[in-house]
Design a protein around this motif. Structure first.
Motif, PDB file in Angstrom:
ATOM      1  N   PHE A 186       0.834  -1.207   0.000  1.00 42.14           N
ATOM      2  CA  PHE A 186       0.000   0.000   0.000  1.00 42.14           C
ATOM      3  C   PHE A 186       0.868   1.257   0.000  1.00 42.14           C
ATOM      4  N   LEU A 187       1.922   1.249   0.828  1.00 40.02           N
ATOM      5  CA  LEU A 187       2.757   2.444   0.918  1.00 40.02           C
ATOM      6  C   LEU A 187       3.450   2.717  -0.405  1.00 40.02           C
ATOM      7  N   LEU A 188       3.850   1.628  -1.083  1.00 42.62           N
ATOM      8  CA  LEU A 188       4.488   1.809  -2.395  1.00 42.62           C
ATOM      9  C   LEU A 188       3.538   2.514  -3.357  1.00 42.62           C
ATOM     10  N   LEU A 189       2.288   2.040  -3.382  1.00 43.29           N
ATOM     11  CA  LEU A 189       1.321   2.593  -4.329  1.00 43.29           C
ATOM     12  C   LEU A 189       0.866   3.973  -3.913  1.00 43.29           C
ATOM     13  N   ALA A 190       0.745   4.180  -2.575  1.00 44.52           N
ATOM     14  CA  ALA A 190       0.211   5.454  -2.102  1.00 44.52           C
ATOM     15  C   ALA A 190       1.295   6.509  -2.000  1.00 44.52           C
ATOM     16  N   LYS A 191       2.516   6.154  -2.333  1.00 47.33           N
ATOM     17  CA  LYS A 191       3.664   7.053  -2.192  1.00 47.33           C
ATOM     18  C   LYS A 191       3.753   7.567  -0.767  1.00 47.33           C
ATOM     19  N   GLY A 192       3.486   6.691   0.183  1.00 50.07           N
ATOM     20  CA  GLY A 192       3.702   7.041   1.583  1.00 50.07           C
ATOM     21  C   GLY A 192       2.530   7.705   2.259  1.00 50.07           C
ATOM     22  N   ASP A 193       1.451   7.957   1.530  1.00 46.79           N
ATOM     23  CA  ASP A 193       0.324   8.662   2.139  1.00 46.79           C
ATOM     24  C   ASP A 193      -0.676   7.640   2.691  1.00 46.79           C
ATOM     25  N   MET A 194      -0.745   7.538   4.016  1.00 46.09           N
ATOM     26  CA  MET A 194      -1.612   6.524   4.614  1.00 46.09           C
ATOM     27  C   MET A 194      -3.090   6.841   4.426  1.00 46.09           C
ATOM     28  N   MET A 195      -3.440   8.089   4.192  1.00 48.13           N
ATOM     29  CA  MET A 195      -4.855   8.431   4.100  1.00 48.13           C
ATOM     30  C   MET A 195      -5.364   8.367   2.656  1.00 48.13           C
ATOM     31  N   ALA A 196      -4.495   7.905   1.737  1.00 55.42           N
ATOM     32  CA  ALA A 196      -4.884   7.884   0.323  1.00 55.42           C
ATOM     33  C   ALA A 196      -6.114   6.998   0.121  1.00 55.42           C
ATOM     34  N   SER A 197      -6.982   7.365  -0.811  1.00 56.02           N
ATOM     35  CA  SER A 197      -8.149   6.539  -1.115  1.00 56.02           C
ATOM     36  C   SER A 197      -7.788   5.576  -2.241  1.00 56.02           C
ATOM     37  N   PHE A 198      -8.677   4.635  -2.503  1.00 62.05           N
ATOM     38  CA  PHE A 198      -8.404   3.681  -3.577  1.00 62.05           C
ATOM     39  C   PHE A 198      -8.312   4.395  -4.929  1.00 62.05           C
ATOM     40  N   ALA A 199      -9.099   5.451  -5.072  1.00 65.21           N
ATOM     41  CA  ALA A 199      -9.031   6.213  -6.326  1.00 65.21           C
ATOM     42  C   ALA A 199      -7.651   6.827  -6.508  1.00 65.21           C
ATOM     43  N   THR A 200      -7.097   7.353  -5.406  1.00 60.29           N
ATOM     44  CA  THR A 200      -5.748   7.917  -5.493  1.00 60.29           C
ATOM     45  C   THR A 200      -4.743   6.832  -5.861  1.00 60.29           C
ATOM     46  N   LEU A 201      -4.903   5.666  -5.246  1.00 56.84           N
ATOM     47  CA  LEU A 201      -3.995   4.564  -5.567  1.00 56.84           C
ATOM     48  C   LEU A 201      -4.043   4.265  -7.060  1.00 56.84           C
ATOM     49  N   HIS A 202      -5.256   4.250  -7.599  1.00 57.78           N
ATOM     50  CA  HIS A 202      -5.417   3.955  -9.016  1.00 57.78           C
ATOM     51  C   HIS A 202      -4.698   5.010  -9.850  1.00 57.78           C
ATOM     52  N   ALA A 203      -4.864   6.276  -9.455  1.00 55.13           N
ATOM     53  CA  ALA A 203      -4.204   7.347 -10.199  1.00 55.13           C
ATOM     54  C   ALA A 203      -2.689   7.211 -10.087  1.00 55.13           C
ATOM     55  N   ASN A 204      -2.217   6.906  -8.875  1.00 49.41           N
ATOM     56  CA  ASN A 204      -0.777   6.756  -8.671  1.00 49.41           C
ATOM     57  C   ASN A 204      -0.211   5.609  -9.498  1.00 49.41           C
ATOM     58  N   ALA A 205      -0.968   4.497  -9.547  1.00 47.31           N
ATOM     59  CA  ALA A 205      -0.466   3.295 -10.201  1.00 47.31           C
ATOM     60  C   ALA A 205      -0.134   3.572 -11.663  1.00 47.31           C
ATOM     61  N   GLY A 206      -0.841   4.511 -12.282  1.00 48.32           N
ATOM     62  CA  GLY A 206      -0.564   4.835 -13.668  1.00 48.32           C
ATOM     63  C   GLY A 206       0.794   5.487 -13.860  1.00 48.32           C
ATOM     64  N   THR A 207       1.311   6.118 -12.808  1.00 50.13           N
ATOM     65  CA  THR A 207       2.545   6.877 -12.971  1.00 50.13           C
ATOM     66  C   THR A 207       3.782   6.148 -12.474  1.00 50.13           C
ATOM     67  N   LEU A 208       3.587   5.087 -11.702  1.00 52.87           N
ATOM     68  CA  LEU A 208       4.745   4.435 -11.089  1.00 52.87           C
ATOM     69  C   LEU A 208       5.498   3.584 -12.108  1.00 52.87           C
ATOM     70  N   PRO A 209       6.815   3.401 -11.900  1.00 54.29           N
ATOM     71  CA  PRO A 209       7.577   2.541 -12.814  1.00 54.29           C
ATOM     72  C   PRO A 209       7.139   1.075 -12.672  1.00 54.29           C
ATOM     73  N   MET A 210       7.420   0.307 -13.721  1.00 48.12           N
ATOM     74  CA  MET A 210       6.977  -1.078 -13.781  1.00 48.12           C
ATOM     75  C   MET A 210       7.492  -1.893 -12.607  1.00 48.12           C
ATOM     76  N   PHE A 211       8.736  -1.676 -12.232  1.00 49.24           N
ATOM     77  CA  PHE A 211       9.316  -2.499 -11.185  1.00 49.24           C
ATOM     78  C   PHE A 211       8.570  -2.304  -9.869  1.00 49.24           C
ATOM     79  N   THR A 212       8.286  -1.040  -9.539  1.00 43.99           N
ATOM     80  CA  THR A 212       7.559  -0.760  -8.301  1.00 43.99           C
ATOM     81  C   THR A 212       6.185  -1.406  -8.343  1.00 43.99           C
ATOM     82  N   LEU A 213       5.544  -1.304  -9.514  1.00 43.34           N
ATOM     83  CA  LEU A 213       4.216  -1.902  -9.663  1.00 43.34           C
ATOM     84  C   LEU A 213       4.274  -3.403  -9.425  1.00 43.34           C
ATOM     85  N   ALA A 214       5.272  -4.049 -10.055  1.00 46.86           N
ATOM     86  CA  ALA A 214       5.382  -5.496  -9.918  1.00 46.86           C
ATOM     87  C   ALA A 214       5.621  -5.859  -8.461  1.00 46.86           C
TER      88      ALA A 214
END
Lengths: 666, 313
Positions: A186-214
């Motif tokens: 979760f922290l990887l996807l949320a970029k450290g923000d514990m209060m992030a919502s699932f929508a934010t996670l989805h938005a973040n996931a689009g920008t993260l590098p492949m390795f982090t995603l995997a």
């Protein structure tokens, strides 16, 4: 129903359970207090069930305006959409059955369990599960997840026996490894923000590098997989689930595992923009492996509750294999929605029948005083109605028509088989192998539950406890019956159920009719029609027997057994029944047979007695866990050399550490 | 012709011919052993006699024991209704999915097993344990062969498969499906409790599976179980024969003439099937039960090879 009403109903379900927990904490160990608390649990989950069914229908038919709605009391933490609502239905259903059962079940265990702590832990456990599927932010999700996991620990060690404490320890370690993976992911996807919502996670996931995603995907898979009991992280499940009181086992196996499925579906479908082929294949293979090892171990297991726990590993494996296949089909550009829908159907069916089976296990064990199938037998004569209900659950667990589980697996197989020639040759070949594995798992499931029913209910009783069982309390019989009837309905109206649950994905806007069928090109699956056919033919056979054959009174005789007096020692036990499977799969089960010969004296040729020792072991324990444990122990032993008791050496170590810290800190 | 009437004729015919199939197998086996053998109609008399006899039931048994014959006969009859044997296009065509057959067979096996376990004898338990193991191990081959046929025919109903093969015989389009048919034959021998999996003529505990489970049944219940077993074998054998020799297969809309030819062809196929079973039983020895995994694996890989060679490459 309006949004506010639904929101109120669902909240009442949660708050009522919490109040029940608090009452339990402050009202002693009396059976009356337990009855009040369990009744409160049951009523709350009943109300919550109505609310969540309403919410589900609302979300599916779009009468609820947006895709999700916030709970009026805690809008930023808790929201409900079709997925949450579907799993809330599951949770409330399982809780309802288990709480009703506990009214009749727990009083006879007043000396074993401390009701205040047990029921308080149950309340937190139930609320934790509800909150997990409603959570809309990372923090809320993890908080609720931990609440559920830690409360479950107290359910496992409820009887405070040594075996339970050991099982609880294994569970505690595994669940925290899982929770740690989830937190990291979760922290990887949320970029450290514990209060992030699932929508934010989805938005973040689009920008993260492949390795982090995997990395985060596999951490998620490990976290949810360890909770769901997928190999190789399944090791805790067959230890922990049997040790809990049976109504808690029912909730753990029937419901808690589904929360993990919910988490994985939410992440895989709602957060990750796409799942590459390799990841999807890994999910499917792990799912199939779990299904196969789960059912194979269940087939040779003789401890009733542990067998049911292994069967949960099997079913959760199948659910993940369904989800994984859906992800694969999405990558192939073929229709993927049916797979996610059957995963939901199977999850619902598994909740119903596994809750029912664990509850019946509780009822049986409360009278036979053993979990060993080899010491049961003959209960069908004493409890005819109960055995009939159990037989229904056996059908559901073996995935046979006309019960719900069968239709889920049917659609799964059908959907795979139809595409064998539409994909490349190699993929088609692999699909055929998957179909065969699922068929083998189905065959072994029939074996397993045929064995369970025969060992518990048929033949002569194999122990004096089993011979002297008393009639069951109605509160113990009815939840089992309800579960059996619901399983049957899930099968007879399987088409409607499938279409209803597909609504989660395909945003259909209508509620299907009760007799809906499932249609694929060239195939019609009409559960209701088949059920009617079975009933009609069965009726005709009965008429023929009534009017076409001799109606002389039946003569009661003894079983023919070569002129010897018949004893229970002559029958096949559960262990004996499973002997062929132990033999045929001996290399996978690591089965060993060893004849021990005791002689009068070691040199003497005269044999005093012979006995057969046999064992099966877990491939994962022997080949994975043990090497890791040995390596850790070896490293520790090596590190221990530092501890040589020379004080100067310790001072040197402190100095070196200080130096290193200074060097790296500056 | 009306679809419903066609289905009715097909079902009644198969059920009526089932004891004849058993009689023909026994007759052929007797001839192989240089005996004259009983009349091919003997099983009819045997069943009728059983129906008129008094029944004995063991005191050890529960309600399950009395339910078993009904369920087993029902599953066999449902198979006779759903599976195409005389021809295709009947009333139940849409319902005869390939994935359903394995499940219906499994219900029958499961209840036979319950009947065997309920009587508390060592024989029943032994037969039950074996039957359940065989039913579990044969499942992948059943599903695989039927899926192969479905893919080759392009239809997911047994009925559609039957129709497609009657239209384009397999030896014209996919000659290598012969391997799949061999695999299906192995499955049928196993499901029908025949050599080399089971010995239907023995009451020796080393070799029996099906007979051990029904040992305690008598009178009408025994007749029902014998009948169920005969129907199951006949339906499965006729289905396979109809696929392998797609001559005289009737479409449901055909006239009286075609119907009569179809029925005659069906009886001839039944005779060939009975002869084949008797031939296998007279020339092969029964396999040890603890070598059954070799038989099942062989059947599975035959089926897999058939699928790969005829469809994938």
């Amino acid at each position: 129903m309006s949004l506010d009403t639904l929101s109120m109903l669902i909240l009442t379900g949660t708050v009522g359970t919490l109040i029940g927990g608090v009452i339990a904490l402050f009202s002693g160990r009396k059976a009356v207090a337990n009855t009040v608390v369990q009744a409160l649990f049951a009523v709350s989950s009943g109300i919550g069930l109505i609310g969540s069914i309403g919410a589900f229908l609302g979300c599916v038919t779009h009468t609820i305006p947006s895709a999700s709605f916030a709970l009026s009391a805690a809008p930023s933490l808790m929201t409900i959409d079709a997925w949450s609502a579907a799993f809330l239905v599951l949770i409330h259903l399982g809780t309802l059955l288990a709480s009703l059962f506990a009214i009749g079940y727990l009083p006879s265990y007043a000396k074993t369990y401390s009701f205040p702590t047990l029921n308080f832990a149950s309340a937190l456990f139930i609320v934790g599960m509800q909150a997990t599927v409603m959570a809309s932010s990372v923090f809320a999700f993890l908080f609720a997840w931990e609440m559920m996991s830690i409360a479950a620990y107290f359910l496992v060690i409820a009887d405070r026996e040594e075996a339970s404490i050991k099982a609880g320890f294994i569970y505690f370690v595994m669940t925290h490894l899982g929770a740690a993976s989830l937190l990291a992911a979760f922290l990887l996807l949320a970029k450290g923000d514990m209060m992030a919502s699932f929508a934010t996670l989805h938005a973040n996931a689009g920008t993260l590098p492949m390795f982090t995603l995997a990395l985060s995907f596999f951490l998620f898979f490990a976290g949810f997989g360890s909770k769901a009991g997928l190999v190789p992280l399944h090791q805790w499940l067959p230890y922990a689930h049997p040790q809990a009181p049976s109504h808690s086992s029912a909730m753990m196996s029937g419901v808690m595992l589904k929360v993990a499925v919910y988490g994985f579906l939410r992440i895989a479908l709602g957060v990750f923009p796409q799942i590459p082929m390799t990841w999807a294949i890994i999910v499917t293979v792990i799912g199939l492996l779990s299904a196969f090892f789960g059912v194979l171990t269940a087939a040779v297991e003789s401890d009733l509750k542990r067998l049911l726990a292994w069967s949960s590993v099997e079913n959760l494996g199948l659910i993940f294999a369904m989800i994984g296949m859906g992800l694969i089909f999405r990558q192939l550009g073929l229709p993927e929605a049916p797979f996610f829908a059957v995963a939901l159907v199977h999850a619902l069916n598994h909740t119903i029948f596994k809750s029912g089976l664990f509850l019946s296990a509780g009822a049986i064990i409360s009278q036979t005083h053993t979990r060993d199938l080899d010491a049961m037998g003959g209960l069908a004569k004493k409890w005819p109605a109960f055995s009939f209900g159990f037989l229904g659950l056996v059908f559901a667990a073996s995935a046979l028509p006309p019960f719900g589980t069968f239709y889920g697996e049917w659609v799964y197989l059908q959907q795979m088989a139809m595409n064998v020639l539409k994909v490349s040759h190699v993929s088609g070949f692999l699909l055929v192998l998957v179909i065969s594995v699922v068929a083998l798992v189905g065959g072994l499931a029939v074996f397993t539950f045929g064995k369970v029913f025969s060992s518990i209910f048929l033949s002569k009783p194999r122990s004096s406890h089993a011979d002297h069982v008393k009639p069951l309390n109605g509160f113990m019989v009815w939840p089992v019956m309800i579960a059996a009837i619901l399983s049957l309905f899930a099968g007879v109206f399987g088409g409607a159920l499938y279409q209803l649950l597909s609504g989660v994905l395909t945003s259909s806007s209508a509620v299907p009719g009760l007799f809906a069928t499932v249609s694929f090109p060239g195939v019609m699956i009409s559960p209701f029609f088949l059920f009617v056919l079975f009933v009609l033919v069965g009726g005709m056979v009965m008429l023929l027997r009534r009017f076409g054959t001799s109606q002389q009174p039946v003569r009661m005789t003894d079983t023919w057994d070569c002129g010897q007096p018949l004893t229970a020692r002559m029958e096949y036990t559960s262990t004996g029944f499973a002997s062929p499977i132990r033999f045929f799969f001996r290399s996978i089960l690591l089965a060993k047979n060893h004849m021990v010969t005791e002689r009068v004296t070691p040199e003497n040729a005269y044999v005093l007695r012979r006995r057969l020792e046999w064992s099966v072991s877990s491939i994962w324990e022997e080949w994975l866990y043990r090497p890791i444990a040995n390596a850790i122990l070896a490293i520790s032993a090596w590190v221990k050399k530092l501890q040589n008791g020379v004080i100067q050496f310790y001072i040197l170590l402190v100095l070196v550490t200080l130096l290193l810290v200074l060097v790296f800190a500056v | 012709m009306n679809f419903l009437i066609f289905s009715l004729i097909q079902t009644v015919l198969v059920i009526a011919l089932a004891p004849l199939m058993i009689g023909m197998i026994r007759m052929a086996k007797a001839r192989f052993q240089n005996r004259r053998g009983a009349s091919v109609f003997q099983p009819y008399w045997a069943l009728l006699t059983l129906c008129r006899k008094e029944m004995t039931i063991t005191t050890q048994s529960s309600w399950v024991f009395r339910v078993v014959p009904f369920v087993v006969l029902t599953t066999s009859t449902v198979l006779a209704i759903l599976m195409p044997t005389l021809g295709f296009g009947g009333f139940f065509a849409q319902a005869s999915s390939v994935f359903l057959i394995g499940a219906i067979l499994a219900i029958g096996s499961l209840f036979l097993v319950f009947g065997g376990m309920d009587v508390a004898s060592a024989f029943g338990g032994m037969g039950s344990s074996r039957e359940m193991t065989l039913a579990a191990l044969v499942e992948p081959s059943t599903v695989l062969t039927l899926v192969t046929l479905a893919l080759a025919a392009g239809s997911w109903n047994l009925d559609g498969i039957f129709a497609s093969f009657a239209h384009t015989p397999w030896y014209a389009s996919h000659p290598l499906l012969i391997l799949t048919f061999l695999a299906l034959g192995c499955v049928i021998l196993s499901e029908g409790a025949r050599y080399p999996v089971d010995n239907p003529a023995t009451h020796l505990e080393l070799t029996m599976v099906h007979e051990a489970m029904i040992l305690e049944y008598s009178g009408p219940y025994l007749a029902m179980l014998e009948m169920a077993s005969a129907i199951k074998l006949t339906v499965l054998a006729l289905f396979l024969m109809g696929l392998v020799f797609p001559w005289g297969v009737v479409a449901s809309g055909a006239g009286i003439g075609a119907m009569v030819i179809g029925i005659l062809a069906m009886i001839v196929k039944l005779f060939v099937a009975a002869f084949a079973v008797a031939f296998i039983e007279s020339t092969l020895v029964k396999m040890r039960f603890y070598r059954m995994q070799e038989y099942m694996t062989t059947a599975y890989f035959l089926g897999l090879t058939g699928l790969v060679l005829s469809l994938l490459f």
